[in-house]
Design an enzyme around this catalytic site. Structure first.
Site, short mmCIF file in Angstrom:
data_model
loop_
_atom_site.label_atom_id
_atom_site.label_comp_id
_atom_site.label_asym_id
_atom_site.label_seq_id
_atom_site.Cartn_x
_atom_site.Cartn_y
_atom_site.Cartn_z
N ALA A 85 -5.46 10.16 8.37
CA ALA A 85 -4.28 10.36 7.70
C ALA A 85 -3.18 10.93 8.54
CB ALA A 85 -4.28 11.41 6.43
N GLU A 111 -17.59 17.28 4.25
CA GLU A 111 -16.60 17.87 3.44
C GLU A 111 -17.15 17.77 1.94
OE1 GLU A 111 -12.59 16.69 4.19
OE2 GLU A 111 -12.29 18.36 5.49
N GLY A 137 0.67 -1.25 0.00
CA GLY A 137 0.13 0.09 0.07
C GLY A 137 0.93 1.24 -0.01
N ALA A 138 0.53 2.13 -0.91
CA ALA A 138 1.19 3.49 -0.95
C ALA A 138 0.46 4.65 -0.70
CB ALA A 138 1.84 3.65 -2.46
N LYS A 170 -1.67 -0.80 -5.97
CA LYS A 170 -2.34 -1.23 -7.00
C LYS A 170 -2.26 -0.20 -8.24
CE LYS A 170 -6.64 -2.45 -5.46
NZ LYS A 170 -8.09 -1.93 -4.86
P1 FAD Z 1 -4.95 4.99 1.89
O1 FAD Z 1 -4.59 6.18 2.11
O2 FAD Z 1 -6.43 4.18 2.04
O3 FAD Z 1 -3.93 4.25 1.09
C1 FAD Z 1 -4.11 2.76 0.93
C2 FAD Z 1 -3.33 2.46 -0.41
O4 FAD Z 1 -3.37 1.03 -0.64
C3 FAD Z 1 -3.82 3.32 -1.70
O5 FAD Z 1 -2.65 3.55 -2.51
C4 FAD Z 1 -4.54 1.84 -2.35
O6 FAD Z 1 -4.56 2.10 -3.80
C5 FAD Z 1 -3.74 0.77 -1.96
N1 FAD Z 1 -4.40 -0.54 -2.05
C6 FAD Z 1 -5.52 -0.83 -1.41
N2 FAD Z 1 -5.75 -2.06 -1.48
C7 FAD Z 1 -4.85 -2.57 -2.28
C8 FAD Z 1 -4.68 -3.95 -2.84
N3 FAD Z 1 -5.45 -4.98 -2.56
N4 FAD Z 1 -3.54 -4.19 -3.42
C9 FAD Z 1 -2.53 -2.97 -3.52
N5 FAD Z 1 -2.74 -1.85 -3.31
C10 FAD Z 1 -4.03 -1.45 -2.49
N6 FAD Z 1 -7.82 12.04 7.65
C11 FAD Z 1 -7.16 13.09 8.16
O7 FAD Z 1 -6.25 13.02 8.89
N7 FAD Z 1 -7.52 14.33 7.91
C12 FAD Z 1 -8.32 14.73 6.76
O8 FAD Z 1 -8.65 15.98 6.64
C13 FAD Z 1 -9.06 13.58 5.98
N8 FAD Z 1 -9.98 13.81 5.15
C14 FAD Z 1 -10.49 12.86 4.58
C15 FAD Z 1 -11.28 13.18 3.47
C16 FAD Z 1 -12.04 12.02 2.76
C17 FAD Z 1 -12.97 12.31 1.57
C18 FAD Z 1 -11.59 10.92 3.02
C19 FAD Z 1 -12.60 9.84 2.34
C20 FAD Z 1 -11.00 10.57 4.21
C21 FAD Z 1 -10.12 11.58 5.01
N9 FAD Z 1 -9.23 11.24 6.05
C22 FAD Z 1 -8.61 12.44 6.55
C23 FAD Z 1 -9.11 9.82 6.44
C24 FAD Z 1 -7.62 9.66 5.68
O9 FAD Z 1 -7.77 9.67 4.27
C25 FAD Z 1 -7.57 8.03 6.11
O10 FAD Z 1 -7.43 7.88 7.40
C26 FAD Z 1 -6.15 7.50 5.34
O11 FAD Z 1 -6.06 7.82 3.92
C27 FAD Z 1 -5.48 6.31 5.65
O12 FAD Z 1 -4.23 6.30 5.24
P2 FAD Z 1 -3.82 4.97 4.82
O13 FAD Z 1 -2.14 5.00 4.43
O14 FAD Z 1 -4.25 3.82 5.86
O15 FAD Z 1 -4.62 4.03 3.50
P1 NAD Z 2 -17.53 8.36 9.91
O1 NAD Z 2 -17.86 6.88 10.68
O2 NAD Z 2 -16.94 9.46 11.00
O3 NAD Z 2 -19.09 9.35 9.88
C1 NAD Z 2 -20.17 8.45 9.20
C2 NAD Z 2 -21.38 9.07 9.77
O4 NAD Z 2 -22.48 8.52 8.96
C3 NAD Z 2 -21.49 8.93 11.04
O5 NAD Z 2 -22.06 10.46 11.47
C4 NAD Z 2 -22.73 8.11 11.29
O6 NAD Z 2 -23.54 8.50 12.31
C5 NAD Z 2 -23.41 8.01 10.03
N1 NAD Z 2 -24.35 6.97 9.58
C6 NAD Z 2 -23.85 5.56 9.70
N2 NAD Z 2 -24.85 4.84 9.41
C7 NAD Z 2 -25.69 5.47 8.80
C8 NAD Z 2 -26.95 5.20 7.98
N3 NAD Z 2 -27.63 3.95 7.90
N4 NAD Z 2 -27.88 6.37 7.55
C9 NAD Z 2 -27.42 7.65 7.90
N5 NAD Z 2 -26.31 7.71 8.69
C10 NAD Z 2 -25.42 6.93 9.06
O7 NAD Z 2 -16.91 8.47 8.58
P2 NAD Z 2 -16.21 9.47 7.58
O8 NAD Z 2 -16.71 10.79 7.80
O9 NAD Z 2 -16.20 8.72 6.46
O10 NAD Z 2 -14.82 9.34 8.27
C11 NAD Z 2 -13.82 8.23 8.20
C12 NAD Z 2 -12.67 8.87 8.87
O11 NAD Z 2 -12.08 9.54 8.37
C13 NAD Z 2 -12.96 9.25 10.33
O12 NAD Z 2 -11.88 8.94 11.16
C14 NAD Z 2 -12.84 10.59 10.10
O13 NAD Z 2 -12.21 11.46 11.19
C15 NAD Z 2 -11.80 10.72 9.00
N6 NAD Z 2 -11.77 12.24 8.12
C16 NAD Z 2 -11.30 13.08 8.66
C17 NAD Z 2 -11.41 14.43 7.86
C18 NAD Z 2 -10.85 15.53 8.54
O14 NAD Z 2 -10.16 15.66 9.48
N7 NAD Z 2 -11.10 16.81 7.81
C19 NAD Z 2 -12.28 14.25 6.93
C20 NAD Z 2 -12.81 13.21 6.32
C21 NAD Z 2 -12.59 12.18 7.14
#
Ligand code: FAD
Ligand code: NAD
Length: 405
Positions: free
Chosen positions: A318, A171, A10-11, A38
């Protein structure tokens, strides 16, 4: 002496942080490092909501892995991991021969969790990776384009449902409310026909976050047209929309687009490989190793650690993934050299900032509440910092966010 084989899966933030730190710590002759991912690119998962809404092009969200790894020390394999064979210390890949490891780092990240809710996998989208984000952007645009060609207008085409008002849902809504007016102009669609509905099961938006900041976010989003349905759970998704329930009252909401942002889990590879895990997350030891497997580290969203103060798991972020990658690299260097002590992992939480579009945000940073322009600038500083930590100033110059408001 045989060099130990270090294999990193995973990267994402966790995997790349491990590799980029480790390649600086050890010499070419000390270990063989292999990184498997991937795709040949890394994507900023934390920016995916922007690509999904179409406010940021998906090319801006990703960069070539080759740009940040030292290819004299790290071999990159582009492939999909299917399973880890813990007994034989092997990783099974879709298109390559199995890889044997002495030390393994599992950093396969998150997947969408639909909790078995009927129809979600088939009919809802989720902001899970670059391809999924691009598909959401294309789908919404297609709905607008099709609406403008229809003789008999189906208004529900222009209804977008966002399931979950966690950070991802909020977001994404923040971007969507800025994108929709653009789409209306592009496709000659009356803005009054568009509905953006957010369905949240908990009694509040952003459960657990500061109530004043939550109120600020709700006001901003409502003013821009979001309808919140709070205390309402999605029960089913159909080709026509969703079925929700509130206080035992069931309602159907017809929608052309449903985006499920209501839950994440760790990689399914964790379950398939026989780790002791909960929803793809392994409860790691203080040094980030899987229990019973001292040669296997798990970092990022596939790792579970309990916050002793609250007795609840730390949220998968992250921020934590990157900090874990740093500690994991140090621990690998200790094991490779057979010198020094393993370092336990302690999260150093600096805060949370949640964007509300490109020019607004809310957050708590170092214990202080911030909102509006100040929070939005802080969000971009955080985004740029993630680039800096992995790819240094060159990567920031290439991919950074410089238009601060
Ligand atoms: P990932 O970032 O998910 O990376 C996993 C990597 O593994 C990817 O490159 C993927 O392609 C690869 N991979 C997966 N499966 C396979 C496989 N089977 N074979 C080969 N490669 C594979 N967190 C924060 O702290 N601050 C934020 O502001 C924030 N904003 C977010 C906004 C959104 C929209 C989302 C969805 C999440 C956000 N998060 C945020 C949460 C954060 O993105 C995750 O916690 C973080 O990406 C986890 O990092 P990771 O390295 O574990 O995995
Ligand atoms: P989450 O699990 O934090 O939030 C999911 C939300 O969906 C909850 O409020 C829950 O009550 C609701 N929910 C669950 N089942 C439901 C249903 N059946 N119908 C309607 N609502 C339902 O998931 P997320 O927002 O994807 O966040 C995932 C992780 O990524 C968290 O750890 C979060 O802190 C992190 N993240 C951080 C940021 C940031 O720091 N800016 C941004 C995005 C994600």
């Amino acid at each position: 002496l045989k060099k130990p084989n270090v294999v990193v899966l995973g990267a994402g933030y966790g995997g790349l942080m491990t590799v980029t730190r480790l390649q600086k710590m050890i010499g070419v002759n000390e270990a063989s490092i292999t990184l498997v991912n991937k795709h040949d690119y890394h994507y900023e998962s934390t920016w995916l909501h922007e690509a999904a809404a179409g406010t940021l092009h998906h090319e801006r969200v990703r960069y070539a892995i080759a740009d940040v790894i030292d290819q004299s020390k790290v071999k990159f394999i582009q492939d999909t991991v299917e399973k880890i064979n813990l007994e034989q210390k092997q990783v099974l890949l879709q298109n390559h021969e199995p890889l044997t490891y002495d030390y393994l780092v599992v950093a396969l990240g998150f997947e969408s969790e639909t909790f078995g809710i009927k129809g979600l996998k088939e009919y809802a989208f989720s902001i899970a990776n670059v391809n999924a984000a691009r598909q959401i952007r294309e789908h919404i645009e297609y709905q607008f384009a099709t609406y403008s060609t229809e003789e008999e207008k189906r208004d529900e085409r222009l209804t977008i449902v966002v399931g979950g008002a966690g950070f991802t849902g909020i977001e994404f809504l923040g971007e969507l409310v800025n994108r929709v007016p653009e789409l209306c102009r592009e496709y000659d669609v009356d803005p009054n026909k568009v509905r953006i509905i957010c369905v949240e099961a908990a009694p509040t938006v952003l459960p657990g976050f500061d109530p004043e900041l939550v109120e600020y976010a709700v006001n901003v989003l409502e003013k821009k047209g979001v309808e919140f349905k709070i205390g309402t759970a999605i029960k089913e998704c159909t080709p026509e929309g969703i079925i929700v329930s509130k206080d035992d009252q069931v309602e159907e909401i017809k929608a052309g687009t449903v985006v499920w942002a209501a839950g994440v889990r760790g990689s399914h590879v964790i379950d398939e490989s026989g780790f002791e895990a909960m929803r793809g997350r392994v409860k790691v030891d203080p040094f980030l190793r899987a229990p019973g497997h001292e040669d296997v580290f798990v970092v990022g969203d596939c790792a579970l650690i309990i916050n002793e103060e609250t007795n609840r798991p730390y949220p998968p972020t992250a921020q934590i993934a990157m900090q874990q990658g740093e500690v994991c690299a140090k621990n690998l260097a200790v094991l490779i050299r057979g010198q020094g002590e393993l370092q336990p992992f302690k999260p150093d939480l600096k805060g949370t900032v949640c964007s509300l579009g490109h020019d607004d945000a809310i957050g708590v940073v170092f214990g202080k509440k911030i909102w509006g322009a100040k929070a939005s600038v802080m969000k971009k500083v955080i985004d740029n910092r993630a680039l800096y930590l992995i790819g240094g100033p060159t990567l920031v110059a290439k991919k950074g966010k410089f238009k601060l408001l």
